[in-house]
Design a protein around this motif. Sequence first.
Motif, PDB file in Angstrom:
ATOM      1  N   ALA A  21      -6.838  -1.772  -5.994  1.00 25.38           N
ATOM      2  CA  ALA A  21      -7.583  -2.180  -7.090  1.00 25.38           C
ATOM      3  C   ALA A  21      -7.969  -3.674  -7.423  1.00 25.38           C
ATOM      4  N   GLU A  41      -1.767   6.932   2.719  1.00 24.23           N
ATOM      5  CA  GLU A  41      -1.800   7.056   1.429  1.00 24.23           C
ATOM      6  C   GLU A  41      -2.654   6.431   0.485  1.00 24.23           C
ATOM      7  N   VAL A  42      -3.248   5.422   0.989  1.00 25.66           N
ATOM      8  CA  VAL A  42      -4.788   4.797   0.705  1.00 25.66           C
ATOM      9  C   VAL A  42      -5.876   5.658   0.561  1.00 25.66           C
ATOM     10  N   ASP A  99       2.586   1.350  -3.854  1.00 25.99           N
ATOM     11  CA  ASP A  99       1.618   1.664  -4.934  1.00 25.99           C
ATOM     12  C   ASP A  99       0.223   1.686  -4.174  1.00 25.99           C
ATOM     13  N   PRO A 100      -0.346   2.638  -3.771  1.00 24.55           N
ATOM     14  CA  PRO A 100      -1.521   2.517  -2.867  1.00 24.55           C
ATOM     15  C   PRO A 100      -2.728   2.174  -4.106  1.00 24.55           C
ATOM     16  N   ASP A 101      -2.835   2.979  -5.213  1.00 24.14           N
ATOM     17  CA  ASP A 101      -3.671   2.620  -6.246  1.00 24.14           C
ATOM     18  C   ASP A 101      -3.851   1.217  -6.568  1.00 24.14           C
ATOM     19  N   TRP A 130      -6.350   1.763   8.134  1.00 19.68           N
ATOM     20  CA  TRP A 130      -5.765   2.534   7.041  1.00 19.68           C
ATOM     21  C   TRP A 130      -4.959   3.646   7.438  1.00 19.68           C
ATOM     22  N   ALA A 189      -5.845   7.481  -2.762  1.00 20.54           N
ATOM     23  CA  ALA A 189      -5.951   6.412  -3.722  1.00 20.54           C
ATOM     24  C   ALA A 189      -7.586   6.170  -3.730  1.00 20.54           C
ATOM     25  N   ALA A 216       0.900  -1.095  -0.008  1.00 22.44           N
ATOM     26  CA  ALA A 216      -0.079   0.030  -0.105  1.00 22.44           C
ATOM     27  C   ALA A 216       0.999   1.154   0.021  1.00 22.44           C
ATOM     28  N   ARG A 248      -9.336   8.782  -5.561  1.00 24.90           N
ATOM     29  CA  ARG A 248      -9.337   8.859  -7.107  1.00 24.90           C
ATOM     30  C   ARG A 248      -9.799   7.817  -7.578  1.00 24.90           C
ATOM     31  N   ALA A 249     -10.098   6.311  -6.943  1.00 27.07           N
ATOM     32  CA  ALA A 249     -10.946   5.391  -7.272  1.00 27.07           C
ATOM     33  C   ALA A 249     -12.316   5.804  -7.539  1.00 27.07           C
TER      34      ALA A 249
END
Length: 404
Positions: A56, A72-73, A50-52, A67, A76, A47, A79-80
């Motif tokens: 995913a 950083e999640v 690369d949290p994105d 969390w 993400a 996470a 953005r999601a």
Amino acid sequence: MYDMCEPQDGVPAILIVGPRGCGKTTTARTHAGSLLRLDRPAERGVALADPDAAIAVGKRPLLIDEWQLAPEVLGAVKRAVDLDFSPGQFILTGSARTDLLTPGWAGTGRVIRLAMWGMTERELRGAGTSSGFLGLAGDRDAKMPTISDAPDIREYAALALRGGLPQIATSASAPRRARLLDAYVDQLVTRDVELSGSRVNPALLRTYLRALAASSAGIPSTERLIEATNLDRSTVQRYDAVFESLMVSERLPAYGANRLNRIASRPKRYLTEPGLLGPLLGIDERAAMRDVDLLGRLIDTYVAAQIRPELELIYPKPRLMHLRDANGDHEVDLVVEYPDGSVLGIEIKADATPGREAGRHLRWMAQRLGHDLRRGIVLHTGPRSFQYEASIWYLPISTLWAAP
């Protein structure tokens, strides 16, 4: 809890906040399709890198637990959700209210926050999910409920000191519960505070938490707390922020209305978990029975802990407050204010045989608010329901969970 956010509500993500040990993760897991546990170093490492990508994968809704260990999640998730606003995508759980402290996190319109508290007596007894006490008491047309069984005052004290934290409250023996509550306090003033991002002295923090416990259900001034703890004003304010962030303590605002003149504005303070009064004050139910002031605070704290979770189930959500006039002549322990401006007044008495005098503050309130007062309630430690006037019910405290 996630059932409150069905697809038709169009909610893509929810954030469950609450005191440690109230069952946030356990509850969320019953509704999750998959789980990302950020307390596991390997999953947290992904996470952070690369949290994105980390959010995913997995069946929806994805539960992101703890969390705050990889904040950083949150970006993400934002953005999601911006790319796909489909409901039921994410459930987030972790340290209480740290979402408010995370820079750059704009959850408005993307995530809703749900507060979760300790279990109520109704839940612990498996009494079902009716409209709850507030649904009954706030209904102007409801008939006064009667119940067939009620604890005595010592049993109420024992229930309060057992508390509502699931793993502790359901433990078999009182000595084991006492040890677990001691350990809970130790964890709270050391690791939990550190994880919340605060750097404080655990010994001083325990001293202040003990002062809050002694003042629970009271209206102490900041000066009184400073005097009781020998801490300076800035430290007291900082410690208040810490415990409120962790949802361990709460300041109820004062209720005011145009028809109520000269109302005191000082907040009423509570520990949100009544079971913590035991280890912090070094008492059991026998000790509580020897101190009438302490017993009253304990029972009041316990009742507030039964009512607080019900507010989360009412939409639009009412506000919980208290009322005291500037002279201290009139005081109503709890005031539930509904969005339409109407209120429910609740008095809490550690008295098994309250007389008509027990409702005098509610009568004073009714004379000034008129139709805006839906009803007055006097909750007492006796076994019977009765009334001296139509507008005020005198009910056993166990009506909170025993009423149909």
